[in-house]
Design a protein around this motif. Structure first.
Motif, PDB file in Angstrom:
ATOM      1  N   GLN A  42       0.975  -1.172  -0.039  1.00 48.15           N
ATOM      2  CA  GLN A  42       0.159  -0.054  -0.006  1.00 48.15           C
ATOM      3  C   GLN A  42       0.855   1.225   0.050  1.00 48.15           C
ATOM      4  O   GLN A  42       1.939   1.342   0.765  1.00 48.15           O
ATOM      5  N   GLU A  43       0.414   2.105  -1.023  1.00 43.85           N
ATOM      6  CA  GLU A  43       1.276   3.297  -0.940  1.00 43.85           C
ATOM      7  C   GLU A  43       0.259   4.614  -1.092  1.00 43.85           C
ATOM      8  O   GLU A  43      -0.562   4.511  -1.861  1.00 43.85           O
ATOM      9  N   LYS A  44       0.281   5.281   0.061  1.00 42.98           N
ATOM     10  CA  LYS A  44      -0.924   6.317   0.233  1.00 42.98           C
ATOM     11  C   LYS A  44      -2.247   5.696   0.166  1.00 42.98           C
ATOM     12  O   LYS A  44      -2.695   4.855   0.937  1.00 42.98           O
ATOM     13  N   CYS A  45      -2.917   6.239  -0.898  1.00 48.76           N
ATOM     14  CA  CYS A  45      -4.300   5.485  -1.009  1.00 48.76           C
ATOM     15  C   CYS A  45      -4.551   4.637  -2.422  1.00 48.76           C
ATOM     16  O   CYS A  45      -5.333   4.731  -2.642  1.00 48.76           O
ATOM     17  N   LYS A  46      -3.577   3.784  -2.438  1.00 43.30           N
ATOM     18  CA  LYS A  46      -3.590   2.941  -3.522  1.00 43.30           C
ATOM     19  C   LYS A  46      -2.504   1.595  -2.954  1.00 43.30           C
ATOM     20  O   LYS A  46      -1.590   1.899  -2.394  1.00 43.30           O
ATOM     21  N   VAL A  47      -3.088   0.624  -3.893  1.00 46.81           N
ATOM     22  CA  VAL A  47      -2.254  -0.687  -3.764  1.00 46.81           C
ATOM     23  C   VAL A  47      -1.745  -1.061  -4.910  1.00 46.81           C
ATOM     24  O   VAL A  47      -2.242  -0.998  -5.898  1.00 46.81           O
ATOM     25  N   VAL A  48      -0.064  -1.060  -4.815  1.00 49.67           N
ATOM     26  CA  VAL A  48       0.484  -1.367  -6.097  1.00 49.67           C
ATOM     27  C   VAL A  48       1.336  -2.568  -6.077  1.00 49.67           C
ATOM     28  O   VAL A  48       1.701  -3.155  -5.222  1.00 49.67           O
ATOM     29  N   CYS A  49       1.575  -3.253  -7.319  1.00 51.06           N
ATOM     30  CA  CYS A  49       2.453  -4.307  -7.407  1.00 51.06           C
ATOM     31  C   CYS A  49       3.746  -3.702  -7.972  1.00 51.06           C
ATOM     32  O   CYS A  49       3.935  -3.089  -8.597  1.00 51.06           O
ATOM     33  N   VAL A  50       4.977  -4.070  -6.863  1.00 52.55           N
ATOM     34  CA  VAL A  50       6.213  -3.691  -7.201  1.00 52.55           C
ATOM     35  C   VAL A  50       7.182  -4.687  -7.889  1.00 52.55           C
ATOM     36  O   VAL A  50       8.192  -4.604  -7.688  1.00 52.55           O
TER      37      VAL A  50
END
Length: 99
Positions: free
Chosen positions: A76-84
């Motif tokens: 989770q980054e701020k207000c989103k979920v991302v695939c890294v």
């Protein structure tokens, strides 16, 4: 579609669609043929006998979002979920309107 009492999966995954990074986190359920994420305790317990197990308490459980494209764990980054993962490189999996 989930059966009553069955944990909801983030995404249905096939072994062919998993990246090299994601594969070690999954196993194939011999009973139903589904790929099970070993990081999701509820899913692992359900696939032991295909019965809901609310009687087994566990601590430290935290829902982990799994990338539907590569099967890697998301953050989770701020207000989103991302695939890294190296395959997706910050692909947005979920934005704040979906929380």
């Amino acid at each position: 579609m989930a059966h009553p009492g069955e944990p909801l999966a983030v995404a249905k995954v096939s072994s062919d669609s998993l990246s090299a990074e994601g594969k070690p986190h999954f196993y194939l359920c011999e009973e139903c043929g589904e790929m099970v994420d070993k990081r999701q305790l509820d899913d692992v317990l359900f696939h032991e006998d295909h019965k809901p197990r609310p009687d087994i308490p566990y601590s430290g459980s935290m829902s982990v979002e799994i990338c539907p494209v590569c099967g890697a764990e998301c953050v989770q980054e701020k207000c989103k979920v991302v695939c890294v993962s190296t395959q997706c490189i910050h692909r947005v999996v979920k934005n704040c309107s979906e929380f």
